[in-house]
Motif scaffolding. Structure first.
Motif, PDB file in Angstrom:
ATOM      1  N   LEU A   1     -13.935  18.605   0.899  1.00 15.85           N
ATOM      2  CA  LEU A   1     -12.854  18.078   1.798  1.00 15.85           C
ATOM      3  C   LEU A   1     -11.353  17.673   1.151  1.00 15.85           C
ATOM      4  O   LEU A   1     -10.326  17.988   1.233  1.00 15.85           O
ATOM      5  N   ALA A   2     -11.913  16.449   0.680  1.00 14.86           N
ATOM      6  CA  ALA A   2     -10.746  15.614  -0.449  1.00 14.86           C
ATOM      7  C   ALA A   2     -10.108  16.614  -1.266  1.00 14.86           C
ATOM      8  O   ALA A   2      -9.057  16.544  -1.428  1.00 14.86           O
ATOM      9  N   VAL A   3     -10.750  17.514  -2.255  1.00 16.31           N
ATOM     10  CA  VAL A   3     -10.164  18.187  -3.122  1.00 16.31           C
ATOM     11  C   VAL A   3      -9.449  19.137  -2.424  1.00 16.31           C
ATOM     12  O   VAL A   3      -8.257  19.470  -2.795  1.00 16.31           O
ATOM     13  N   ALA A   4      -9.933  19.969  -1.536  1.00 19.45           N
ATOM     14  CA  ALA A   4      -9.138  20.743  -0.932  1.00 19.45           C
ATOM     15  C   ALA A   4      -7.585  20.293  -0.401  1.00 19.45           C
ATOM     16  O   ALA A   4      -6.724  20.796  -0.334  1.00 19.45           O
ATOM     17  N   VAL A   5      -7.840  19.224   0.486  1.00 17.98           N
ATOM     18  CA  VAL A   5      -6.734  18.466   0.948  1.00 17.98           C
ATOM     19  C   VAL A   5      -5.804  18.078  -0.284  1.00 17.98           C
ATOM     20  O   VAL A   5      -4.523  18.424  -0.265  1.00 17.98           O
ATOM     21  N   LEU A   6      -6.270  17.369  -1.422  1.00 22.68           N
ATOM     22  CA  LEU A   6      -5.238  16.970  -2.356  1.00 22.68           C
ATOM     23  C   LEU A   6      -4.510  18.226  -2.914  1.00 22.68           C
ATOM     24  O   LEU A   6      -3.441  18.150  -3.181  1.00 22.68           O
ATOM     25  N   ASP A   7      -5.253  19.351  -3.143  1.00 19.09           N
ATOM     26  CA  ASP A   7      -4.775  20.372  -3.785  1.00 19.09           C
ATOM     27  C   ASP A   7      -3.688  20.975  -2.675  1.00 19.09           C
ATOM     28  O   ASP A   7      -2.363  21.362  -3.137  1.00 19.09           O
ATOM     29  N   ALA A   8      -3.865  21.084  -1.370  1.00 14.43           N
ATOM     30  CA  ALA A   8      -3.003  21.697  -0.305  1.00 14.43           C
ATOM     31  C   ALA A   8      -1.600  20.656  -0.294  1.00 14.43           C
ATOM     32  O   ALA A   8      -0.698  21.101   0.014  1.00 14.43           O
ATOM     33  N   ARG A   9      -1.753  19.434  -0.778  1.00 12.96           N
ATOM     34  CA  ARG A   9      -0.789  18.343  -0.706  1.00 12.96           C
ATOM     35  C   ARG A   9       0.168  18.458  -1.939  1.00 12.96           C
ATOM     36  O   ARG A   9       1.060  18.023  -1.862  1.00 12.96           O
ATOM     37  N   GLY A  10      -0.333  19.107  -2.849  1.00 11.22           N
ATOM     38  CA  GLY A  10       0.308  19.174  -4.064  1.00 11.22           C
ATOM     39  C   GLY A  10      -0.024  17.960  -4.793  1.00 11.22           C
ATOM     40  O   GLY A  10       1.019  17.509  -5.721  1.00 11.22           O
ATOM     41  N   PHE A  11      -0.987  17.208  -4.607  1.00 12.96           N
ATOM     42  CA  PHE A  11      -1.202  16.103  -5.292  1.00 12.96           C
ATOM     43  C   PHE A  11      -1.511  16.292  -6.914  1.00 12.96           C
ATOM     44  O   PHE A  11      -2.033  17.143  -7.218  1.00 12.96           O
ATOM     45  N   ARG A  12      -0.881  15.385  -7.785  1.00 13.81           N
ATOM     46  CA  ARG A  12      -0.709  15.605  -9.295  1.00 13.81           C
ATOM     47  C   ARG A  12      -1.116  14.527  -9.964  1.00 13.81           C
ATOM     48  O   ARG A  12      -1.392  13.443  -9.374  1.00 13.81           O
ATOM     49  N   GLU A  13      -1.314  14.642 -11.114  1.00 13.93           N
ATOM     50  CA  GLU A  13      -1.731  13.459 -11.963  1.00 13.93           C
ATOM     51  C   GLU A  13      -0.907  12.180 -11.877  1.00 13.93           C
ATOM     52  O   GLU A  13      -1.487  11.017 -11.809  1.00 13.93           O
ATOM     53  N   GLU A  14       0.425  12.235 -11.627  1.00 17.03           N
ATOM     54  CA  GLU A  14       1.334  11.272 -11.452  1.00 17.03           C
ATOM     55  C   GLU A  14       0.965  10.358 -10.179  1.00 17.03           C
ATOM     56  O   GLU A  14       0.945   9.299  -9.932  1.00 17.03           O
ATOM     57  N   ASP A  15       0.539  11.192  -9.191  1.00 14.45           N
ATOM     58  CA  ASP A  15       0.201  10.617  -7.963  1.00 14.45           C
ATOM     59  C   ASP A  15      -1.097   9.845  -8.123  1.00 14.45           C
ATOM     60  O   ASP A  15      -1.279   8.851  -7.636  1.00 14.45           O
ATOM     61  N   PHE A  16      -2.193  10.571  -8.652  1.00 10.75           N
ATOM     62  CA  PHE A  16      -3.267   9.887  -8.889  1.00 10.75           C
ATOM     63  C   PHE A  16      -3.303   8.387  -9.688  1.00 10.75           C
ATOM     64  O   PHE A  16      -3.762   7.383  -9.428  1.00 10.75           O
ATOM     65  N   ALA A  17      -2.315   8.518 -10.662  1.00 13.08           N
ATOM     66  CA  ALA A  17      -1.970   7.444 -11.411  1.00 13.08           C
ATOM     67  C   ALA A  17      -1.305   6.197 -10.483  1.00 13.08           C
ATOM     68  O   ALA A  17      -1.683   5.061 -10.834  1.00 13.08           O
ATOM     69  N   ARG A  18      -0.537   6.599  -9.545  1.00 11.26           N
ATOM     70  CA  ARG A  18       0.013   5.597  -8.941  1.00 11.26           C
ATOM     71  C   ARG A  18      -1.201   4.773  -7.936  1.00 11.26           C
ATOM     72  O   ARG A  18      -0.961   3.620  -7.428  1.00 11.26           O
TER      73      ARG A  18
ATOM     74  N   ALA B   1     -14.296   8.112   2.250  1.00 18.15           N
ATOM     75  CA  ALA B   1     -13.362   7.304   2.709  1.00 18.15           C
ATOM     76  C   ALA B   1     -12.297   6.965   1.507  1.00 18.15           C
ATOM     77  O   ALA B   1     -11.314   7.083   1.258  1.00 18.15           O
ATOM     78  N   ALA B   2     -13.202   6.491   0.555  1.00 20.42           N
ATOM     79  CA  ALA B   2     -12.519   5.861  -0.880  1.00 20.42           C
ATOM     80  C   ALA B   2     -12.150   7.311  -1.538  1.00 20.42           C
ATOM     81  O   ALA B   2     -10.756   7.080  -2.241  1.00 20.42           O
ATOM     82  N   THR B   3     -12.644   8.294  -1.589  1.00 17.44           N
ATOM     83  CA  THR B   3     -11.990   9.483  -2.408  1.00 17.44           C
ATOM     84  C   THR B   3     -11.031   9.718  -1.651  1.00 17.44           C
ATOM     85  O   THR B   3      -9.794  10.082  -2.558  1.00 17.44           O
ATOM     86  N   PHE B   4     -10.955  10.067  -0.495  1.00 18.00           N
ATOM     87  CA  PHE B   4      -9.667  10.348   0.513  1.00 18.00           C
ATOM     88  C   PHE B   4      -8.512   9.440  -0.019  1.00 18.00           C
ATOM     89  O   PHE B   4      -7.323   9.930  -0.371  1.00 18.00           O
ATOM     90  N   ALA B   5      -8.701   8.034   0.070  1.00 18.75           N
ATOM     91  CA  ALA B   5      -7.621   7.144  -0.042  1.00 18.75           C
ATOM     92  C   ALA B   5      -7.111   7.259  -1.637  1.00 18.75           C
ATOM     93  O   ALA B   5      -6.076   7.054  -1.855  1.00 18.75           O
ATOM     94  N   SER B   6      -8.056   7.660  -2.649  1.00 18.51           N
ATOM     95  CA  SER B   6      -7.532   7.507  -4.030  1.00 18.51           C
ATOM     96  C   SER B   6      -6.941   9.079  -4.358  1.00 18.51           C
ATOM     97  O   SER B   6      -6.403   8.943  -5.487  1.00 18.51           O
ATOM     98  N   THR B   7      -7.047   9.925  -3.348  1.00 24.20           N
ATOM     99  CA  THR B   7      -6.423  11.373  -3.589  1.00 24.20           C
ATOM    100  C   THR B   7      -5.157  11.593  -2.696  1.00 24.20           C
ATOM    101  O   THR B   7      -4.837  12.792  -2.335  1.00 24.20           O
ATOM    102  N   GLY B   8      -4.555  10.833  -2.190  1.00 26.91           N
ATOM    103  CA  GLY B   8      -3.436  10.839  -1.460  1.00 26.91           C
ATOM    104  C   GLY B   8      -3.356  11.061  -0.178  1.00 26.91           C
ATOM    105  O   GLY B   8      -2.454  11.230   0.755  1.00 26.91           O
ATOM    106  N   THR B   9      -4.566  10.624   0.615  1.00 31.45           N
ATOM    107  CA  THR B   9      -4.826  10.964   2.116  1.00 31.45           C
ATOM    108  C   THR B   9      -5.190   9.235   2.553  1.00 31.45           C
ATOM    109  O   THR B   9      -6.445   8.775   2.562  1.00 31.45           O
ATOM    110  N   PRO B  10      -4.433   8.667   3.054  1.00 32.76           N
ATOM    111  CA  PRO B  10      -4.515   7.123   3.713  1.00 32.76           C
ATOM    112  C   PRO B  10      -5.968   7.356   4.595  1.00 32.76           C
ATOM    113  O   PRO B  10      -5.995   8.114   5.621  1.00 32.76           O
ATOM    114  N   SER B  11      -6.968   6.566   4.229  1.00 34.33           N
ATOM    115  CA  SER B  11      -8.070   6.456   4.806  1.00 34.33           C
ATOM    116  C   SER B  11      -8.882   5.143   4.637  1.00 34.33           C
ATOM    117  O   SER B  11      -8.816   4.578   3.688  1.00 34.33           O
TER     118      SER B  11
END
Length: 344
Positions: free
Chosen positions: A189-206, A83-93
């Motif tokens: 799962l989290a990595v595949a989802v973040l890539d599909a969402r176009g999650f980037r460094e700037e999003d991670f920083a936020r 859950a923490a990994t999803f939340a930190s990579t752009g998927t509310p969890s």
């Protein structure tokens, strides 16, 4: 007596060495078992389990709510991490404890959510007791179990198989390889989802403003630059002696030279002074305009502070002027300012 003591010491040393060797061997076997289990999971994802994984990704990507992850015992600890990994990579969890869910926390789950239930046996009673309510809500259910024929697997919309041939525990009892595989699949799962969402460094920083990356990608020049009276500045007709006083008082080892409209026309640094001293010792009649460096490098206040670092490192300078779009002086940066802000 001495011989007996020496013999005992030798036996103790041999015993300690054997114990150490056994511990090291067991550690290596543990890592090998867990590595083999992850490789087996990889092979399944490349084969029979590919469709289920793809379906799970689709559910997560089309989730209009949050991803709720739940499990009990060791599976609960893994669920929290996922859950923490999803939340930190752009998927509310978030994680929900199944026992607490049965006593009110289930109210946090909505129809728009996706529920990930984790249980290696697929029969955890605390988890199974809340799933009928989850299903009645119409929430999509992803199950992660090691038993494809289990009650949880059959109830799920998507079942992800985390089966392992054996645990790393010598007794084959304590969850070890199975929890490692489950955690790895959650990461996948989290990595595949973040890539599909176009999650980037700037999003991670936020999501990580307190971390090093967050500071580098979220800190702007305007956040740390010196401004107002703290900026060393003189007019072009200023005598060098007066300019040196300005440099000393402002403590930046330099001064900007500006025109009547506050536009930057030059800069004079301690390094320029040292080079000038090699030519002359009499500064009494020297104007700053005669010895300043024209058209100095500058940066805009809205740029990232990390860009200021790049400019300083590239050109081997310790100070940088900050100018607006019209070239007017609005701030100044010293390398120490960037260090204090932990940008470098």
């Amino acid at each position: 007596m001495s011989t007996h003591h020496d013999t005992s010491s030798a036996l103790d040393a041999a015993g300690n060495a054997n114990a150490a060797n056994h511990a090291l061997q067991l550690a290596c076997e543990t890592l090998q078992i867990e590595a083999d289990a992850i490789l087996a999971l990889q092979q399944r994802l490349s084969g029979d389990d590919a469709a289920a994984f793809t379906q799970a990704i689709s559910l997560l990507l089309h989730c209009d709510g949050r991803v709720v992850v739940s499990g009990i015992g060791k599976s609960g600890h893994i669920a929290r991490k996922i859950a923490a990994t999803f939340a930190s990579t752009g998927t509310p969890s978030f994680f929900v404890h199944p026992a607490e869910a049965a006593h009110g926390d289930l109210g946090m789950v909505t129809r728009q959510d996706v529920f990930i239930a984790i249980s290696y046996s697929g029969e955890a009673s605390e988890l199974m007791s809340i799933l009928p309510t989850i299903k009645r809500l119409g929430v999509k259910l992803i199950a992660m179990t090691g038993k494809p024929e289990s009650s949880l697997a059959k109830l799920a919309d998507v079942h992800l198989n985390v089966h392992v041939d054996k645990e790393a525990c010598p007794l084959n009892l304590a969850p070890t390889a199975s929890t490692t595989v489950t955690l790895a699949l959650g990461d996948a799962l989290a990595v595949a989802v973040l890539d599909a969402r176009g999650f980037r460094e700037e999003d991670f920083a936020r999501s990580h403003p307190g971390g090093t990356l967050g500071r580098r990608l979220l800190t702007h020049v305007r956040d740390i630059m010196r401004s107002g009276d703290a900026i060393p500045r003189v007019a072009p007709e200023t005598k060098l002696t007066a300019a040196l006083l300005e440099i000393t008082q402002k403590g930046m080892a330099m001064t900007a030279v500006i025109d009547a409209e506050q536009r930057i026309i030059g800069v004079f640094t301690d390094g320029d002074l040292r080079r000038l001293m090699e030519k002359t010792q009499d500064f009494s009649q020297v104007c700053i305009a005669d010895v300043m460096r024209k058209n100095p490098r500058s940066i805009r206040p809205e740029q990232l502070a990390v860009e200021a670092v790049e400019i300083m490192e590239t050109h081997r300078i310790n100070q940088l002027l900050v100018a607006d779009d019209n070239g007017k002086l609005v701030g100044a940066l010293h390398i120490h300012d960037l260090t204090r802000a932990k940008v470098i």
